[in-house]
Enzyme design. Structure first.
Site, mmCIF file in Angstrom:
data_model
loop_
_atom_site.group_PDB
_atom_site.id
_atom_site.type_symbol
_atom_site.label_atom_id
_atom_site.label_comp_id
_atom_site.label_asym_id
_atom_site.label_seq_id
_atom_site.Cartn_x
_atom_site.Cartn_y
_atom_site.Cartn_z
ATOM 1 N N ASP A 29 63.333 47.523 35.528
ATOM 2 C CA ASP A 29 64.565 47.047 34.918
ATOM 3 C C ASP A 29 65.352 48.254 34.405
ATOM 4 O OD1 ASP A 29 65.508 44.051 33.625
ATOM 5 O OD2 ASP A 29 66.441 45.874 32.790
ATOM 6 N N ILE A 30 66.660 48.228 34.607
ATOM 7 C CA ILE A 30 67.513 49.363 34.230
ATOM 8 C C ILE A 30 67.652 49.481 32.705
ATOM 9 C CG2 ILE A 30 69.792 48.236 34.234
ATOM 10 C CD1 ILE A 30 70.755 50.549 36.066
ATOM 11 N N ASN A 86 64.729 33.444 33.725
ATOM 12 C CA ASN A 86 65.854 32.811 33.037
ATOM 13 C C ASN A 86 66.670 31.978 34.022
ATOM 14 O OD1 ASN A 86 65.394 33.973 30.445
ATOM 15 N ND2 ASN A 86 66.205 35.919 31.207
ATOM 16 N N GLU A 94 71.724 36.682 33.611
ATOM 17 C CA GLU A 94 72.825 37.624 33.880
ATOM 18 C C GLU A 94 73.044 37.837 35.366
ATOM 19 O OE1 GLU A 94 72.166 41.426 32.058
ATOM 20 O OE2 GLU A 94 71.959 40.556 30.051
ATOM 21 N N VAL A 95 71.948 37.903 36.109
ATOM 22 C CA VAL A 95 72.047 38.185 37.543
ATOM 23 C C VAL A 95 71.619 36.933 38.292
ATOM 24 C CG1 VAL A 95 71.237 39.630 39.439
ATOM 25 C CG2 VAL A 95 71.581 40.646 37.158
ATOM 26 N N HIS A 99 64.837 35.966 39.717
ATOM 27 C CA HIS A 99 63.917 37.088 39.522
ATOM 28 C C HIS A 99 62.958 36.777 38.393
ATOM 29 C CE1 HIS A 99 67.572 37.660 37.154
ATOM 30 N NE2 HIS A 99 66.813 38.211 36.228
ATOM 31 N N MET A 100 61.795 37.389 38.465
ATOM 32 C CA MET A 100 60.781 37.271 37.418
ATOM 33 C C MET A 100 60.688 38.604 36.684
ATOM 34 S SD MET A 100 56.728 36.657 37.992
ATOM 35 C CE MET A 100 56.725 34.878 38.150
#
Ligand code: AMP
Length: 119
Positions: A29-30, A86, A94-95, A99-100
């Site tokens: 994660d960034i 989420n 957000e995206v 994704h997990m």
């Protein structure tokens, strides 16, 4: 429009990729929230959990086997970690490419902050 994660899959933008196979990709994660914070993403662009179909079951199952592998590789399997997906606005997704999150490497506290709960 491809999602930012599809651009990572296509190598159009950089990411620290830690795992990839025919169904999923995993990268750091960034904006890490924990010492280990990695995202595992199905290659098929599924916007949210609400859009999952039976055809996605192999990729979604793979998220868990890859999560276990990444946890072991990062030395957090025994201590423990949290897996999080989420969905939509209330969860602050957000995206919009399912994704997990793998979150670990420190004590994580309660699942939700009590202050966020309604009276
Ligand atoms: P979510 O709120 O579940 O949609 O989480 C999206 C996550 O993607 C956030 O934790 C972001 O920090 C992360 N993120 C956004 N852009 C990137 C990127 N280019 N590379 C890696 N992680 C990203």
């Amino acid at each position: 429009m491809p999602t930012i994660f599809s651009k990572i899959i296509a190598r159009e933008i950089p990411a620290t990729i830690v795992y990839e196979d025919e169904l999923v990709i995993a990268f750091k994660d960034i904006r890490p929230l924990t010492p280990v914070h990695i995202l595992i993403v199905p290659k098929r662009e599924i916007p949210t959990v609400n859009d999952v179909t039976p055809e996605d079951e192999a990729a979604l199952g793979r998220l868990f086997t890859v999560a276990a592998k990444i946890a072991a590789e990062n030395g957090i399997a025994e201590r423990g970690y949290r897996l999080m997906v989420n969905c939509n606005k209330d969860a602050r997704q957000e995206v919009f490419h399912l994704h997990m999150h793998i979150l670990g490497g420190r004590e994580l506290g309660p699942m939700l902050v009590q202050a966020d709960m309604p009276e």
